[in-house]
Design a protein around this motif. Sequence first.
Motif, PDB file in Angstrom:
ATOM      1  N   VAL A  49       0.876  -1.169   0.000  1.00  0.00           N
ATOM      2  CA  VAL A  49       0.000   0.000   0.000  1.00  0.00           C
ATOM      3  C   VAL A  49       0.912   1.217   0.000  1.00  0.00           C
ATOM      4  O   VAL A  49       1.662   1.425   0.954  1.00  0.00           O
ATOM      5  N   ASP A  50       0.861   1.964  -1.093  1.00  0.00           N
ATOM      6  CA  ASP A  50       1.774   3.096  -1.280  1.00  0.00           C
ATOM      7  C   ASP A  50       3.216   2.670  -1.031  1.00  0.00           C
ATOM      8  O   ASP A  50       4.007   3.387  -0.411  1.00  0.00           O
ATOM      9  N   GLY A  51       3.551   1.472  -1.498  1.00  0.00           N
ATOM     10  CA  GLY A  51       4.919   0.964  -1.427  1.00  0.00           C
ATOM     11  C   GLY A  51       5.306   0.282  -0.137  1.00  0.00           C
ATOM     12  O   GLY A  51       6.406  -0.253  -0.021  1.00  0.00           O
ATOM     13  N   ARG A  52       4.419   0.272   0.842  1.00  0.00           N
ATOM     14  CA  ARG A  52       4.737  -0.346   2.136  1.00  0.00           C
ATOM     15  C   ARG A  52       3.909  -1.613   2.314  1.00  0.00           C
ATOM     16  O   ARG A  52       2.747  -1.671   1.911  1.00  0.00           O
ATOM     17  N   ARG A  53       4.497  -2.604   2.948  1.00  0.00           N
ATOM     18  CA  ARG A  53       3.787  -3.874   3.141  1.00  0.00           C
ATOM     19  C   ARG A  53       2.633  -3.709   4.113  1.00  0.00           C
ATOM     20  O   ARG A  53       2.732  -2.967   5.081  1.00  0.00           O
ATOM     21  N   ALA A  54       1.561  -4.435   3.820  1.00  0.00           N
ATOM     22  CA  ALA A  54       0.387  -4.372   4.683  1.00  0.00           C
ATOM     23  C   ALA A  54      -0.386  -5.678   4.583  1.00  0.00           C
ATOM     24  O   ALA A  54      -0.440  -6.296   3.522  1.00  0.00           O
ATOM     25  N   ASN A  55      -0.994  -6.071   5.688  1.00  0.00           N
ATOM     26  CA  ASN A  55      -1.886  -7.228   5.698  1.00  0.00           C
ATOM     27  C   ASN A  55      -3.254  -6.743   5.229  1.00  0.00           C
ATOM     28  O   ASN A  55      -3.947  -6.014   5.944  1.00  0.00           O
ATOM     29  N   SER A  56      -3.634  -7.150   4.033  1.00  0.00           N
ATOM     30  CA  SER A  56      -4.870  -6.631   3.445  1.00  0.00           C
ATOM     31  C   SER A  56      -6.122  -7.112   4.162  1.00  0.00           C
ATOM     32  O   SER A  56      -7.178  -6.495   4.022  1.00  0.00           O
ATOM     33  N   CYS A  57      -6.011  -8.154   4.967  1.00  0.00           N
ATOM     34  CA  CYS A  57      -7.189  -8.628   5.706  1.00  0.00           C
ATOM     35  C   CYS A  57      -7.535  -7.706   6.871  1.00  0.00           C
ATOM     36  O   CYS A  57      -8.639  -7.782   7.409  1.00  0.00           O
ATOM     37  N   LEU A  58      -6.605  -6.837   7.257  1.00  0.00           N
ATOM     38  CA  LEU A  58      -6.835  -5.942   8.397  1.00  0.00           C
ATOM     39  C   LEU A  58      -7.214  -4.525   7.989  1.00  0.00           C
ATOM     40  O   LEU A  58      -7.528  -3.708   8.854  1.00  0.00           O
ATOM     41  N   LEU A  59      -7.166  -4.231   6.699  1.00  0.00           N
ATOM     42  CA  LEU A  59      -7.426  -2.875   6.229  1.00  0.00           C
ATOM     43  C   LEU A  59      -8.812  -2.763   5.613  1.00  0.00           C
ATOM     44  O   LEU A  59      -9.202  -3.589   4.780  1.00  0.00           O
ATOM     45  N   LEU A  60      -9.542  -1.726   6.011  1.00  0.00           N
ATOM     46  CA  LEU A  60     -10.824  -1.467   5.365  1.00  0.00           C
ATOM     47  C   LEU A  60     -10.561  -0.768   4.037  1.00  0.00           C
ATOM     48  O   LEU A  60      -9.793   0.198   3.969  1.00  0.00           O
TER      49      LEU A  60
END
Length: 179
Positions: A49-60
């Motif tokens: 997300v904007d180049g940074r790693r993120a767990n997509s299951c936790l983001l709305l």
Amino acid sequence: MTLRVNGVHHDLDLDHRVTLLDALREHLDLTGAKKGCDHGQCGACTVLVDGRRANSCLLLAVALDGCEITTVEGLAAPDGTLHPLQRAFIEHDAFQCGYCTPGQLCSAVGALREAAAGHPSHVTATAPQAGPAVLTAEEIRERLSGNLCRCGAYPAIVRAVADAGADAAATRTGADVIA
């Protein structure tokens, strides 16, 4: 709302409770990111997300209106040329069942970006660093510790990331090429 996924704008009308993972899988038919634990503990759903790693299951999804999302489908160049990490995973046989591989790849891209920017991890030498972090096997393992592999392909994953880490293009994604 608008999500820019892998360099493409998508106008979506979503319920405010839809996670990014569900938006990707169920509304955009991008099934690379996997639903593993659905609690942010396994890393199978990792995207950038904007180049940074993120767990997509936790983001709305609604909280990401206008953000640049990169999934495993967006790592390769627009002409289909594989990303250096994808090539390294193949060369080092860094997967078995493949379920965790998309999350491992996205996490590795983010980890290489962080290391290249000089961001320390828990195991980085305590002396202040000027420049990129040195990617030892211990450093790579620490940086990827949020991504689980039930098959135990960790040694090959570490070798693949170390190999790809020497390639400056390993921090780029297909969307970077067309952006």
